[in-house]
Design a protein around this motif. Structure first.
Motif, short mmCIF file in Angstrom:
data_model
loop_
_atom_site.label_atom_id
_atom_site.label_comp_id
_atom_site.label_asym_id
_atom_site.label_seq_id
_atom_site.Cartn_x
_atom_site.Cartn_y
_atom_site.Cartn_z
N CYS A 1 -1.44 -5.42 -15.33
CA CYS A 1 -0.58 -6.31 -14.55
C CYS A 1 -0.78 -5.97 -13.07
O CYS A 1 -0.83 -4.80 -12.71
CB CYS A 1 0.87 -6.05 -14.96
SG CYS A 1 2.08 -6.98 -14.03
N PRO A 2 -0.91 -6.98 -12.21
CA PRO A 2 -1.05 -6.67 -10.78
C PRO A 2 0.25 -6.05 -10.25
O PRO A 2 1.33 -6.48 -10.60
CB PRO A 2 -1.29 -8.03 -10.12
CG PRO A 2 -1.35 -9.03 -11.20
CD PRO A 2 -0.87 -8.42 -12.46
N LEU A 3 0.08 -5.05 -9.44
CA LEU A 3 1.26 -4.30 -8.97
C LEU A 3 1.36 -4.44 -7.46
O LEU A 3 0.35 -4.45 -6.74
CB LEU A 3 1.11 -2.83 -9.34
CG LEU A 3 2.26 -1.92 -8.93
CD1 LEU A 3 3.46 -2.19 -9.81
CD2 LEU A 3 1.86 -0.47 -9.04
N TYR A 4 2.59 -4.52 -7.00
CA TYR A 4 2.85 -4.66 -5.57
C TYR A 4 3.91 -3.62 -5.24
O TYR A 4 5.02 -3.67 -5.79
CB TYR A 4 3.36 -6.07 -5.32
CG TYR A 4 3.71 -6.39 -3.89
CD1 TYR A 4 2.88 -7.20 -3.12
CD2 TYR A 4 4.87 -5.91 -3.31
CE1 TYR A 4 3.20 -7.52 -1.81
CE2 TYR A 4 5.19 -6.22 -2.00
CZ TYR A 4 4.36 -7.02 -1.26
OH TYR A 4 4.69 -7.33 0.04
N VAL A 5 3.57 -2.66 -4.41
CA VAL A 5 4.52 -1.60 -4.08
C VAL A 5 5.23 -1.99 -2.78
O VAL A 5 4.60 -2.08 -1.73
CB VAL A 5 3.82 -0.25 -3.92
CG1 VAL A 5 4.81 0.83 -3.57
CG2 VAL A 5 3.06 0.10 -5.20
N THR A 6 6.52 -2.24 -2.88
CA THR A 6 7.26 -2.61 -1.68
C THR A 6 7.59 -1.34 -0.90
O THR A 6 7.76 -0.27 -1.47
CB THR A 6 8.59 -3.31 -2.03
OG1 THR A 6 9.36 -2.45 -2.84
CG2 THR A 6 8.34 -4.62 -2.76
N ARG A 7 7.70 -1.49 0.41
CA ARG A 7 8.10 -0.40 1.28
C ARG A 7 7.31 0.89 1.07
O ARG A 7 7.81 1.85 0.48
CB ARG A 7 9.58 -0.09 1.09
CG ARG A 7 10.42 -1.23 1.58
CD ARG A 7 11.84 -0.80 1.74
NE ARG A 7 12.64 -1.41 0.70
CZ ARG A 7 13.92 -1.68 0.81
NH1 ARG A 7 14.57 -1.35 1.91
NH2 ARG A 7 14.58 -2.24 -0.16
N VAL A 8 6.11 0.89 1.53
CA VAL A 8 5.34 2.13 1.54
C VAL A 8 5.75 2.89 2.79
O VAL A 8 5.51 2.45 3.90
CB VAL A 8 3.84 1.83 1.55
CG1 VAL A 8 3.04 3.11 1.67
CG2 VAL A 8 3.46 1.07 0.30
#
Lengths: 575, 589
Positions: free
Chosen positions: A248-255
């Protein structure tokens, strides 16, 4: 869409605009051309355009014309314990426009246990009433069950939401277990959604918070002490692992920290489909302010994951943004007044979390990355708008200056220098976390939906003109690779002859869990499973008695070898 | 105890007879005196030529031209290496599986150990959830005292976390000589602990000065993957590695290290099976984490491609957790890290089940009992794959097979070193011997040897345990029950010295500020914002509304108590302006 009906602004249809003599900067190239806009769309691009008479002309004088910014992460008008953030959709989107951002993507946060759909409708209503620029919505999944699944499915199919946010922090509240995350990711991967995560290890944070409070640390410094960047990195690592398992494509918010960013960049080098979103605050300031003697100032920096106390962090994140290891920038704009922050004056865990940044985002990246020579203007466009549009599947409608795209444009002034201060910013917050910072680069003219909303430093935003832009699932930017991998990743069993050697009999006399537990364990199963198999080659193992679990305790505790009547076959011969 | 399988039985009996015959000839009293002449003593720090004189099971003199009493038995080493006996830090000789025991018990297992040059084992006590740790420990100790042929010590596994466990742990550390405990991040709903429990366990064990051993795999995800793979109709042993990809191992290692860093507690990762897990440990060590990694014989010498074998029994023999990596370059990579010190110790995780026991899982790979052999082959493989390949020198060989283990578990210098006063557990190592591993010639009672057919250079020529010759030229002369329990003290310097200093440095302090006296927003706890599930859990996170009284109970004086404090508030917000106005502590700008 509804915007056709929302023509209460009379000028929009007749708004014809020509930008002359500008340098168009897209994420792939820059070139000199004029742009003609009509009905909120870009109609022509080129030199010596033939345009109708009476068109309003803007002389760009060789300045950059870029696609309007997309702030992929805002929390306007977010309810919080009976109050809301001080910037509502009107105030917030005004601030966005003032900073050169012509589209925002807000987070819908349903309370755990409540309907996602209702929350979505609520947010739509708030935003439709008040926003001054186009918007889209992410929906946060704050609990997980079958009805939520159904709602997520509906949101994707009918409501134009393609990104969902889950939490690995906020124990006992929003936090999801690894198993739940696995299920959410699996589900989203099937439906073509993007899984966004708030990556922090909530369990360890809870322990650390308790420890800090016990040590008598109650001020805002406790916030960062109880949420060290390691816990962010750990959660990012775990999220990437789960996403990779579920494809699943992952998107990490607030790095927010170097170590979290490093984990993302390592994973990308290994081929994981993962996107990192640093925010204005993590790109522009650091966490040393948590130790400020001024409580209100320190508290205004409280956000989660916290700003890293390492002062080299912003520079490092800007570098990774320039190299493409981090993909998009948001602001996570979520502003509370000092009085609201003061809810936590005796206990840092009660301080509402959020910082400003929607207005400063573009200028800050220009100043920190482009003027320092880390990033070129095309990459600047990519990280401030194009990549976001691609992830949301809005490209090329948004995030590009091309014929047919929405007329959301910014004429960017690379030389303007401003000093950020709460006195002049458009947000309603009393503090600005970038207070006193001198930033080079600012929007000179902002055009939103084909209308000039910022000119000569004057904002002409109209409340309620913002349209909801639906996002469709399976964005190519994220899913092309995923789809290809799905075809490759088919697992196959090894075709073998049946095992027909001896099978050890066992009793549950001692080794088994003594307590009668309803748990299902992958390592230990009730005894009957073995005998229920429709196993035929070895013949019926019945000589050892009727195979019911009830008779097991009668057997001696020693083990017994069942030799099949046909003898050993060579499949299992020992070599 | 369980009756071993018939074939193992006969083998065992034969052996007993043989060793009895032997003992009749060679005097075996405890105060046997031995002199090893002309050997090259190899410790982890240096190698030198010296004679070693042994009396009463201890090394009494090391040097040249020793003055020794007459009538001493002299062993000519002829310039061969004399090394400290191996310490196998990970064996499971009594790990129950559904009521049965592994085919190698303490007798069979320690014999195999000695035949491979290992003179001490540390076995895992594996109590079931709800079992008493103390009782389990005593059961293990009793069994080992009866059967073990070499010295041993015990790790205790913590199957679940609660208050009574804490009490038992304290007792085990303070009175029973156990300084290492294993926790599990896998085996969901059985042994697995949550992150919060791990945090508490780490904190508690750190106070006791124990070493935390971690079985690092993400059990939640494994459970999901197992379900998925069984659902796809994959039931054979290949489902085992498919459902436990190495990423899940690396993830758990990363998390364990993060926990260790937060608690400031040494972490020891058992069974490092994959490149990515090993790399994670390496990176953490570069950042200063106190973490130790233990690859095992199986991960150092073979790979997981065998799970796809057409022979079910062979494929099942490789089932262990974490699984062997299907990547064939893994052993080489792990040896490299072992040679450069990024991984510290080699265990075997020897846990041998017979084929019929493994066959319990013939229709469902999740039921296959987990464990591979390796106690006998451990030292030879490290020699063959690391030293003979030029990756590692002989001193590092001693370090990873014996000295580091002794240091981490606080046995040093009694074990793991050839020095005056140390136990006379000594191996004369023959680097040139070449043998082919096969189940037919092994000491272990299992039918399969996962290293079957591999050729291996380097083997013990002679093994001394407690000052007695127990193995010579291929012949075992062990005596059942001679193994002693070696108690270990907490706070091993090797792991805890740094931790102690960090404790002092890492004291955190709050900022001293004036009291905030600005306006405070009144929080109205509306039912809407309360977690719907009626939970007794207490959460310190910010989003949960505190009971309203918290705000008013503060002995906050500047703004004074409000006259309408007891009046029910409307749902709007209220700004409490302090009577004295704003002070400059909170002035804006």
């Amino acid at each position: 869409m509804s915007y056709q009906g929302k023509k209460n602004i009379p000028k929009i249809t007749s708004d014809r605009l020509l930008i002359k003599g500008g340098r168009i900067v897209n994420d792939d190239q820059s070139f000199h051309a004029d742009i003609y806009m009509e009905d909120g769309l870009i109609k022509q691009i080129g030199d010596n355009l033939i345009v109708p008479g009476g068109v309003k002309t803007i002389e760009a004088n060789g300045k950059m014309v870029i696609p309007g910014g997309i702030d992929i992460h805002t929390h306007f008008q977010m309810p919080y314990r009976g109050t809301t953030t001080v910037d509502d959709f009107n105030q917030g989107s005004k601030a966005a426009l003032a900073g050169g951002t012509t589209m925002i993507v807000d987070h819908v946060i349903p309370e755990p246990g409540t309907s996602l759909m209702e929350a979505y409708d609520q947010w739509r209503q708030w935003a439709d009433e008040k926003t001054c620029c186009d918007y889209s919505l992410h929906v946060d999944i704050t609990h997980w069950n079958d009805s939520v699944k159904q709602e997520v499915d509906n949101l994707i199919k009918e409501k134009g939401v393609n990104s969902f946010h889950v939490y690995m922090a906020y124990k006992d509240y929003y936090q999801m277990s690894n198993s739940e995350l696995y299920e959410v990711f699996t589900f989203l991967a099937e439906r073509g959604g993007i899984a966004q995560v708030h990556a922090e290890n909530g369990e360890i944070i809870a322990e650390e918070q308790a420890r800090m409070l016990q040590m008598g640390i109650t001020g805002p410094e406790g916030h960062v002490l109880s949420r060290p960047e390691e816990l962010e990195a750990e959660a990012v690592f775990r999220a990437i692992t789960i996403a990779s398992q579920t494809n699943c494509p992952l998107y990490v918010t607030r790095v927010m920290s170097k170590s979290a960013a490093d984990i993302i960049s390592q994973a990308r080098k290994k081929g994981n489909v993962v996107f990192g979103e640093p925010i204005t605050a993590s790109l522009g300031t650091d966490g040393t302010h948590y130790w400020s003697k001024n409580w209100a100032k320190a508290a205004s920096f409280v956000t989660s994951p916290p700003l890293s106390p390492d002062p080299t962090t912003p520079d490092y994140l800007n570098t990774l943004l320039s190299s493409g290891d981090l993909s998009v920038t948001g602001s996570a704009h979520c502003t509370f007044s000092v009085a609201q922050k003061a809810i936590g004056k005796d206990d840092f865990t009660q301080i509402p979390e959020g910082v400003n940044g929607v207005e400063e985002r573009m200028a800050l990246i220009w100043d920190k990355a482009v003027t320092t020579g880390k990033m070129d203007e095309n990459m600047f466009v990519a990280v401030t708008s194009t990549n976001a549009a691609k992830i949301l599947n809005l490209y090329p409608r948004k995030g590009r200056i091309a014929v047919g795209s929405d007329a959301d444009l910014v004429i960017w002034d690379t030389d303007s220098i401003r000093t950020i201060t709460a006195k002049t910013h458009n947000s309603a917050a009393e503090y600005n976390v970038f207070e006193g910072m001198e930033l080079r680069g600012a929007p000179l003219v902002v055009i939103c939906q084909g209308k000039i909303v910022l000119e000569d430093g004057n904002l002409h935003a109209t409340s309620g003109v913002g349209r909801f832009i639906p996002c469709s699932p399976f964005p190519d930017f994220a899913y092309k690779r995923v789809k290809a991998r799905k075809q490759l990743a088919v697992l196959r069993a090894v075709p073998r002859g049946m095992y027909d050697g001896p099978v050890s009999e066992f009793s549950m006399s001692r080794g088994g869990t003594p307590s009668a537990s309803a748990r299902t364990s992958p390592t230990k199963q009730p005894v009957r499973n073995l005998h229920q198999s429709g196993f035929s080659l070895a013949g019926n193992p019945a000589p050892c008695g009727p195979p019911t679990p009830d008779d097991v305790p009668i057997r001696p505790a020693g083990r017994r070898i069942v030799v099949p009547p046909g003898g050993r076959s060579n499949i299992t011969s020992l070599s | 105890m369980q009756i071993p399988a018939p074939h193992a039985n006969t083998k065992g009996i034969k052996f007993l007879l043989k060793s009895k015959v032997k003992t009749a000839f060679s005097c075996c009293s405890l105060n046997e005196r031995l002199l090893i002449k002309g050997g090259r003593v190899v410790n982890d720090d240096q190698s030198f030529y010296a004679d070693v004189y042994i009396e009463d099971g201890l090394i009494k003199q090391v040097g040249e031209n020793l003055v020794v009493p007459g009538g001493v038995k002299v062993i000519e080493a002829n310039g061969r290496m004399v090394i400290p006996g191996g310490i196998d830090v990970n064996t499971c000789l009594m790990k129950p599986f559904l009521g049965t025991q592994p085919v190698d018990d303490f007798l069979q297992g320690t014999k195999a150990a000695i035949a491979g040059g290992t003179t001490m084992i540390i076995d895992h006590v594996t109590p079931q959830p709800e079992d008493s740790l103390l009782e389990a420990f005593e059961r293990w100790q009793e069994a080992a005292d009866k059967k073990a042929c070499c010295d041993y010590s015990l790790h205790v596994d913590i199957p679940q976390w609660n208050e009574s466990v804490k009490y038992e742990l304290e007792l085990l550390v303070q009175e029973k000589g156990v300084n290492s405990f294993q926790v599990y991040m896998a085996y969901k709903d059985v042994y697995q602990m949550t992150d919060s429990q791990l945090y508490e366990a780490f904190s508690f064990l750190k106070q006791l000065g124990a070493v935390v051993l971690v079985h690092a795999e993400n059990g939640d995800l494994i459970a999901q993957e197992q379900r998925k793979i069984l659902g796809m109709g994959i039931t054979g042993p290949e489902g085992h590695p498919l459902s436990r990809p190495e990423e899940l191992e690396a993830e758990a290692v990363f998390r364990a290290i993060t926990l260790g860093n937060r608690v400031n507690c040494p972490v020891y990762i058992t069974k490092v099976m994959s490149k990515s897990a090993a790399d994670t440990i390496t990176q953490a060590r570069r950042k200063g984490s106190v973490v130790f990694g233990e690859p095992i014989t199986a991960s150092l010498a073979t790979d997981g491609s065998h799970y796809w074998s057409k022979n079910w029994a062979k494929a099942a023999a490789y089932v262990t957790s974490p699984p062997l990596s299907p990547d064939p370059t893994t052993p080489d990579h792990l040896h490299t890290l072992l040679a450069c010190g990024d991984l510290q110790v080699v265990g075997s995780s020897h846990c041998a089940y017979s084929t019929s026991q493994k066959a319990v899982g013939k229709d469902d790979f999740t039921l296959i009992p987990e464990g591979t052999n390796g106690v006998e082959e451990r030292m030879s493989f490290v020699w063959d794959k690391a030293v003979a390949m030029g990756k590692m020198d002989e001193n590092q060989f001693v370090a990873v097979t014996s000295t580091n283990a002794a240091k981490i578990f606080n046995l040093y210098p009694r074990k793991g070193r050839i020095a005056v006063g140390s136990d006379a557990d000594i191996v004369i190592w023959d680097p040139d011997s070449v043998k082919t591993i096969t189940a037919k010639l092994q000491q272990s009672a299992s039918e399969y040897n996962i290293f079957e057919g591999l050729e291996c250079r380097g083997a013990p020529a002679m093994v001394l345990s407690q000052g007695r010759v127990v193995y010579e030229d291929g012949n075992l002369q062990t005596q059942q029950g001679t193994g002693r329990f070696i108690p270990r003290k907490p706070f091993p310097d090797y792991a805890y010295q740094r931790v102690k200093f960090r404790n002092q440095v890492k004291n955190k302090q709050g900022v001293t500020r004036g009291i905030y006296d600005g306006p405070v927003y009144d929080v109205i706890p509306t039912p809407k914002y309360i977690t719907p599930a009626p939970s007794a859990k207490t959460s310190p996170t910010s989003h949960q509304p505190p009971p309203i009284r918290n705000l008013h109970q503060s002995n906050f004086s500047l703004s004074g108590a409000q006259i309408d404090d007891n009046v029910p508030r409307r749902s709007g917000h209220r700004i409490v302006a302090p009577p004295g106005g704003r002070s400059n502590i909170t002035s804006l700008g």
